[in-house]
Design a protein around this motif. Structure first.
Motif, PDB file in Angstrom:
ATOM      1  N   GLU A  94      46.427  -2.310 -45.748  1.00 32.67           N
ATOM      2  CA  GLU A  94      45.180  -2.612 -45.047  1.00 32.67           C
ATOM      3  C   GLU A  94      44.540  -1.372 -44.449  1.00 32.67           C
ATOM      4  N   ARG A  95      45.319  -0.410 -44.010  1.00 32.02           N
ATOM      5  CA  ARG A  95      44.720   0.772 -43.391  1.00 32.02           C
ATOM      6  C   ARG A  95      43.877   1.565 -44.386  1.00 32.02           C
ATOM      7  N   PHE A  96      44.228   1.499 -45.671  1.00 27.47           N
ATOM      8  CA  PHE A  96      43.430   2.195 -46.685  1.00 27.47           C
ATOM      9  C   PHE A  96      42.115   1.457 -46.936  1.00 27.47           C
ATOM     10  N   PHE A  97      42.144   0.133 -46.841  1.00 30.10           N
ATOM     11  CA  PHE A  97      40.910  -0.640 -46.926  1.00 30.10           C
ATOM     12  C   PHE A  97      40.008  -0.305 -45.746  1.00 30.10           C
ATOM     13  N   ARG A  98      40.586  -0.170 -44.558  1.00 30.19           N
ATOM     14  CA  ARG A  98      39.791   0.132 -43.367  1.00 30.19           C
ATOM     15  C   ARG A  98      39.139   1.511 -43.482  1.00 30.19           C
ATOM     16  N   LEU A  99      39.882   2.484 -43.972  1.00 32.20           N
ATOM     17  CA  LEU A  99      39.328   3.833 -44.120  1.00 32.20           C
ATOM     18  C   LEU A  99      38.182   3.841 -45.133  1.00 32.20           C
ATOM     19  N   THR A 100      38.352   3.114 -46.217  1.00 32.04           N
ATOM     20  CA  THR A 100      37.297   3.035 -47.227  1.00 32.04           C
ATOM     21  C   THR A 100      36.078   2.307 -46.671  1.00 32.04           C
ATOM     22  N   GLN A 101      36.305   1.288 -45.853  1.00 23.42           N
ATOM     23  CA  GLN A 101      35.191   0.556 -45.259  1.00 23.42           C
ATOM     24  C   GLN A 101      34.426   1.440 -44.268  1.00 23.42           C
ATOM     25  N   GLU A 102      35.135   2.304 -43.559  1.00 24.22           N
ATOM     26  CA  GLU A 102      34.450   3.250 -42.668  1.00 24.22           C
ATOM     27  C   GLU A 102      33.586   4.219 -43.478  1.00 24.22           C
ATOM     28  N   HIS A 103      34.083   4.655 -44.613  1.00 23.62           N
ATOM     29  CA  HIS A 103      33.310   5.538 -45.483  1.00 23.62           C
ATOM     30  C   HIS A 103      32.087   4.810 -46.024  1.00 23.62           C
ATOM     31  N   PHE A 104      32.260   3.540 -46.352  1.00 19.19           N
ATOM     32  CA  PHE A 104      31.162   2.685 -46.817  1.00 19.19           C
ATOM     33  C   PHE A 104      30.060   2.634 -45.765  1.00 19.19           C
ATOM     34  N   ALA A 105      30.452   2.459 -44.499  1.00 20.00           N
ATOM     35  CA  ALA A 105      29.473   2.409 -43.412  1.00 20.00           C
ATOM     36  C   ALA A 105      28.737   3.737 -43.271  1.00 20.00           C
ATOM     37  N   ASP A 106      29.451   4.836 -43.443  1.00 19.03           N
ATOM     38  CA  ASP A 106      28.800   6.154 -43.366  1.00 19.03           C
ATOM     39  C   ASP A 106      27.782   6.332 -44.486  1.00 19.03           C
ATOM     40  N   LEU A 107      28.113   5.869 -45.679  1.00 17.69           N
ATOM     41  CA  LEU A 107      27.216   6.011 -46.824  1.00 17.69           C
ATOM     42  C   LEU A 107      25.905   5.249 -46.623  1.00 17.69           C
ATOM     43  N   LEU A 108      25.979   4.131 -45.902  1.00 14.86           N
ATOM     44  CA  LEU A 108      24.806   3.267 -45.744  1.00 14.86           C
ATOM     45  C   LEU A 108      24.222   3.312 -44.333  1.00 14.86           C
ATOM     46  N   PHE A 157      42.221 -11.087 -55.049  1.00 14.33           N
ATOM     47  CA  PHE A 157      42.531 -10.175 -53.952  1.00 14.33           C
ATOM     48  C   PHE A 157      42.847  -8.795 -54.511  1.00 14.33           C
ATOM     49  N   GLY A 158      42.498  -7.773 -53.759  1.00 18.86           N
ATOM     50  CA  GLY A 158      42.845  -6.428 -54.176  1.00 18.86           C
ATOM     51  C   GLY A 158      41.675  -5.476 -54.170  1.00 18.86           C
ATOM     52  N   VAL A 159      41.936  -4.265 -54.627  1.00 21.89           N
ATOM     53  CA  VAL A 159      40.966  -3.169 -54.557  1.00 21.89           C
ATOM     54  C   VAL A 159      39.742  -3.457 -55.406  1.00 21.89           C
ATOM     55  N   SER A 184      35.885   5.863 -54.598  1.00 20.70           N
ATOM     56  CA  SER A 184      36.763   5.456 -53.498  1.00 20.70           C
ATOM     57  C   SER A 184      37.762   4.407 -53.973  1.00 20.70           C
ATOM     58  N   GLY A 185      37.289   3.484 -54.805  1.00 16.86           N
ATOM     59  CA  GLY A 185      38.184   2.474 -55.350  1.00 16.86           C
ATOM     60  C   GLY A 185      39.276   3.082 -56.216  1.00 16.86           C
ATOM     61  N   ARG A 186      38.908   4.034 -57.056  1.00 20.28           N
ATOM     62  CA  ARG A 186      39.912   4.696 -57.903  1.00 20.28           C
ATOM     63  C   ARG A 186      40.944   5.438 -57.049  1.00 20.28           C
ATOM     64  N   GLU A 187      40.456   6.044 -55.968  1.00 16.48           N
ATOM     65  CA  GLU A 187      41.375   6.757 -55.072  1.00 16.48           C
ATOM     66  C   GLU A 187      42.363   5.788 -54.430  1.00 16.48           C
ATOM     67  N   MET A 188      41.880   4.614 -54.034  1.00 18.65           N
ATOM     68  CA  MET A 188      42.775   3.612 -53.454  1.00 18.65           C
ATOM     69  C   MET A 188      43.825   3.162 -54.466  1.00 18.65           C
ATOM     70  N   LEU A 189      43.424   3.023 -55.719  1.00 18.92           N
ATOM     71  CA  LEU A 189      44.337   2.567 -56.762  1.00 18.92           C
ATOM     72  C   LEU A 189      45.365   3.627 -57.151  1.00 18.92           C
ATOM     73  N   GLN A 190      45.153   4.846 -56.692  1.00 18.81           N
ATOM     74  CA  GLN A 190      46.079   5.929 -57.012  1.00 18.81           C
ATOM     75  C   GLN A 190      46.854   6.412 -55.782  1.00 18.81           C
ATOM     76  N   HIS A 191      46.631   5.789 -54.646  1.00 12.83           N
ATOM     77  CA  HIS A 191      47.225   6.285 -53.412  1.00 12.83           C
ATOM     78  C   HIS A 191      48.739   6.078 -53.420  1.00 12.83           C
ATOM     79  N   PRO A 192      49.508   7.095 -53.034  1.00 11.07           N
ATOM     80  CA  PRO A 192      50.971   6.964 -53.009  1.00 11.07           C
ATOM     81  C   PRO A 192      51.425   5.861 -52.058  1.00 11.07           C
ATOM     82  N   ILE A 193      52.540   5.259 -52.382  1.00 17.94           N
ATOM     83  CA  ILE A 193      53.091   4.193 -51.558  1.00 17.94           C
ATOM     84  C   ILE A 193      53.701   4.777 -50.278  1.00 17.94           C
ATOM     85  N   ASP A 194      53.436   4.114 -49.161  1.00 18.22           N
ATOM     86  CA  ASP A 194      53.973   4.504 -47.866  1.00 18.22           C
ATOM     87  C   ASP A 194      54.708   3.298 -47.299  1.00 18.22           C
TER      88      ASP A 194
END
Length: 233
Positions: A20-34, A60-62, A92-102
């Motif tokens: 979820e934290r990666f979704f939140r970071l992407t959503q913050e970037h989305f807000a900056d873009l718009l 559900f998912g990216v 941003s979506g591609r980056e999320m789909l490639q993000h290492p597992i934590d």
């Protein structure tokens, strides 16, 4: 004397590893873009509306998340959203789909310990390819007797899984962070359930906790799960 519990099923996203934290970071970037088109709070509301409309179509998912962001961007800009914004959202979506597992704290040790004494399953939602990637990178894959990647988590899904891969719902436990998807439907069929809140909760996963049941428990973290399993027997 037979065990009360023979099957333990784990959710994946935000139960075993961060998502979820990666979704939140992407959503913050989305807000900056718009930001030049719409106030961030209103954008968040519009995106949630799109996600609610689309989850039945995209799942559900990216991928569904990115499509909902693109749809929202088109709507809030009256179809004037720059192509560069769309391109950025797709990247941003591609980056999320490639993000290492934590992995979350205690995830590896608890799954490994549980697999020595119980039949261990994974039951998770999301995109098939992405979830398979995350499971492979997690290093936990060989510990699970069976993995189910489903579109939705319903009582029927749990009933089928616990019957097919376990000894029935009454001798199974579902472990997860989502009250709506992991806890409520499992308790509804008579299974045990351990709620492990992640701290970041998607609005569409919120639900009231089950009432009038002794089969549901909230834990501080996954490290408390072995003691609960031992207590149930």
């Amino acid at each position: 004397m037979p065990q009360n519990l023979t099957t333990i099923a784990f959710d994946a996203d935000d139960t075993l590893w961060h998502t979820e934290r990666f979704f939140r970071l992407t959503q913050e970037h989305f807000a900056d873009l718009l930001r030049d088109f719409v106030e961030p709070g209103h954008l968040e509301e519009r995106l949630l509306e799109a996600e609610r409309r689309n989850v039945g179509h995209y799942g559900f998912g990216v991928k569904g998340f990115v499509l909902s962001m693109i749809e929202t961007a088109i709507e809030v800009t009256d179809e004037k959203v720059p192509a560069t914004v769309i391109r950025d959202l797709m990247a941003s979506g591609r980056e999320m789909l490639q993000h290492p597992i934590d992995l979350l704290p205690h995830a590896a040790e608890v799954v490994e310990a549980t697999a020595k004494t119980h039949r261990v399953l994974m039951i998770t939602k999301g995109d098939l390819v992405d979830q398979e990637r995350k499971l492979a990178q997690s290093g936990l894959g060989e510990l699970f007797s069976w993995v189910e990647i489903v579109s939705h988590k319903t009582p029927d899904v749990y009933q089928a899984a616990f019957t097919r891969y376990g000894d029935g719902p009454d001798r199974a436990m579902m472990v997860g962070d989502s009250m709506r998807s992991d806890i409520v439907p499992a308790v509804a069929i008579g299974s045990y359930a351990a709620h492990v809140p992640h701290g970041l909760e998607w609005e569409l996963e919120k639900a009231d906790a089950p009432a009038d049941t002794t089969k549901f428990r909230t834990l501080g973290d996954l490290g408390e799960l072995p003691a609960l399993i031992s207590e149930i027997g």
